[in-house]
Design a protein around this motif. Structure first.
Motif, PDB file in Angstrom:
ATOM      1  N   ASN A 164       0.806  -1.220   0.000  1.00  0.00           N
ATOM      2  CA  ASN A 164       0.000   0.000   0.000  1.00  0.00           C
ATOM      3  C   ASN A 164       0.841   1.272   0.000  1.00  0.00           C
ATOM      4  O   ASN A 164       0.369   2.324   0.416  1.00  0.00           O
ATOM      5  N   SER A 165       2.050   1.209  -0.480  1.00  0.00           N
ATOM      6  CA  SER A 165       2.954   2.358  -0.445  1.00  0.00           C
ATOM      7  C   SER A 165       2.599   3.397  -1.502  1.00  0.00           C
ATOM      8  O   SER A 165       2.148   3.064  -2.596  1.00  0.00           O
ATOM      9  N   TRP A 166       2.852   4.643  -1.179  1.00  0.00           N
ATOM     10  CA  TRP A 166       2.632   5.707  -2.154  1.00  0.00           C
ATOM     11  C   TRP A 166       3.725   5.697  -3.222  1.00  0.00           C
ATOM     12  O   TRP A 166       3.558   6.282  -4.278  1.00  0.00           O
ATOM     13  N   HIS A 167       4.817   5.020  -2.979  1.00  0.00           N
ATOM     14  CA  HIS A 167       5.888   4.910  -3.977  1.00  0.00           C
ATOM     15  C   HIS A 167       5.443   4.116  -5.207  1.00  0.00           C
ATOM     16  O   HIS A 167       6.022   4.253  -6.277  1.00  0.00           O
ATOM     17  N   ASP A 174       2.519   4.392  -6.686  1.00  0.00           N
ATOM     18  CA  ASP A 174       1.450   5.084  -7.413  1.00  0.00           C
ATOM     19  C   ASP A 174       1.721   5.185  -8.911  1.00  0.00           C
ATOM     20  O   ASP A 174       0.807   5.106  -9.723  1.00  0.00           O
ATOM     21  N   LYS A 192       0.653   1.776 -10.834  1.00  0.00           N
ATOM     22  CA  LYS A 192      -0.689   1.198 -10.691  1.00  0.00           C
ATOM     23  C   LYS A 192      -1.393   0.935 -12.016  1.00  0.00           C
ATOM     24  O   LYS A 192      -2.205   0.032 -12.119  1.00  0.00           O
ATOM     25  N   ASP A 201       8.702   2.657   3.805  1.00  0.00           N
ATOM     26  CA  ASP A 201       7.619   3.585   4.188  1.00  0.00           C
ATOM     27  C   ASP A 201       7.564   3.672   5.665  1.00  0.00           C
ATOM     28  O   ASP A 201       6.837   3.446   6.435  1.00  0.00           O
TER      29      ASP A 201
END
Length: 164
Positions: free
Chosen positions: A102-105, A107, A110, A164
């Protein structure tokens, strides 16, 4: 020579429907073997169900072993603690990014249509301990390493591996 060695073993959760199928196969095996003492053809069915129950047991009792040695991650499948099979070998140099699920890295990754392979326990825990890495621009790999494995990978490639 300075090598990094980390080993991690993860048991995969067996789905309920496969557990029920395994119980059904064992029950049919016992039934047909008992009936086989009276009718010989029933014994052949009992043997066939027994073989099917054995192979079902091997395929449902799975563990994944991650072995990290000197920039190389090896994934082995251990079936029912009796057989071992090498599934894949990944080089850290060819990994694009390693980050929690679920990391923003992740994004930017996706919308990609990469082939997804899951070598984790397939169980969402709190907090989620699964990680994802993209390999050679064509494969998304989900795995569940321990802290030592992530630290070893981050030590070698700090710009690719995120906690994270």
């Amino acid at each position: 020579m300075n090598e990094t060695y980390v080993e991690c073993l993860i048991k995969r959760k067996t789905p309920t429907h496969l557990k029920m199928l395994k119980i059904l196969l064992v029950t049919l095996t016992v039934f047909f073997v008992l009936v086989g003492f009276l009718l010989i053809p029933a014994l052949l069915f009992g043997i066939a169900f027994g073989v099917a129950a054995y192979f079902m047991h091997l395929s449902t009792e799975l563990e994944y072993e991650y072995l990290y040695v000197d920039k190389e991650l090896t994934v082995d499948k251990v079936m029912a603690k009796t057989k071992r099979k090498r599934i894949a070998v990944f080089s850290l140099d060819k990994m694009e990014i390693v980050a929690p699920v679920n990391s923003w890295h992740l994004d930017n990754y996706k919308n990609r249509n990469d082939k997804t392979v899951d070598y984790s326990s397939r169980e969402v825990k709190q907090p989620d301990t699964r990680y994802v890495f993209y390999y050679e621009g064509r494969q998304k790999v989900i795995f569940e390493p321990n802290e030592d494995l992530i630290k070893a990978m981050q030590f070698v490639a700090p710009r690719k591996v995120f906690k994270d």
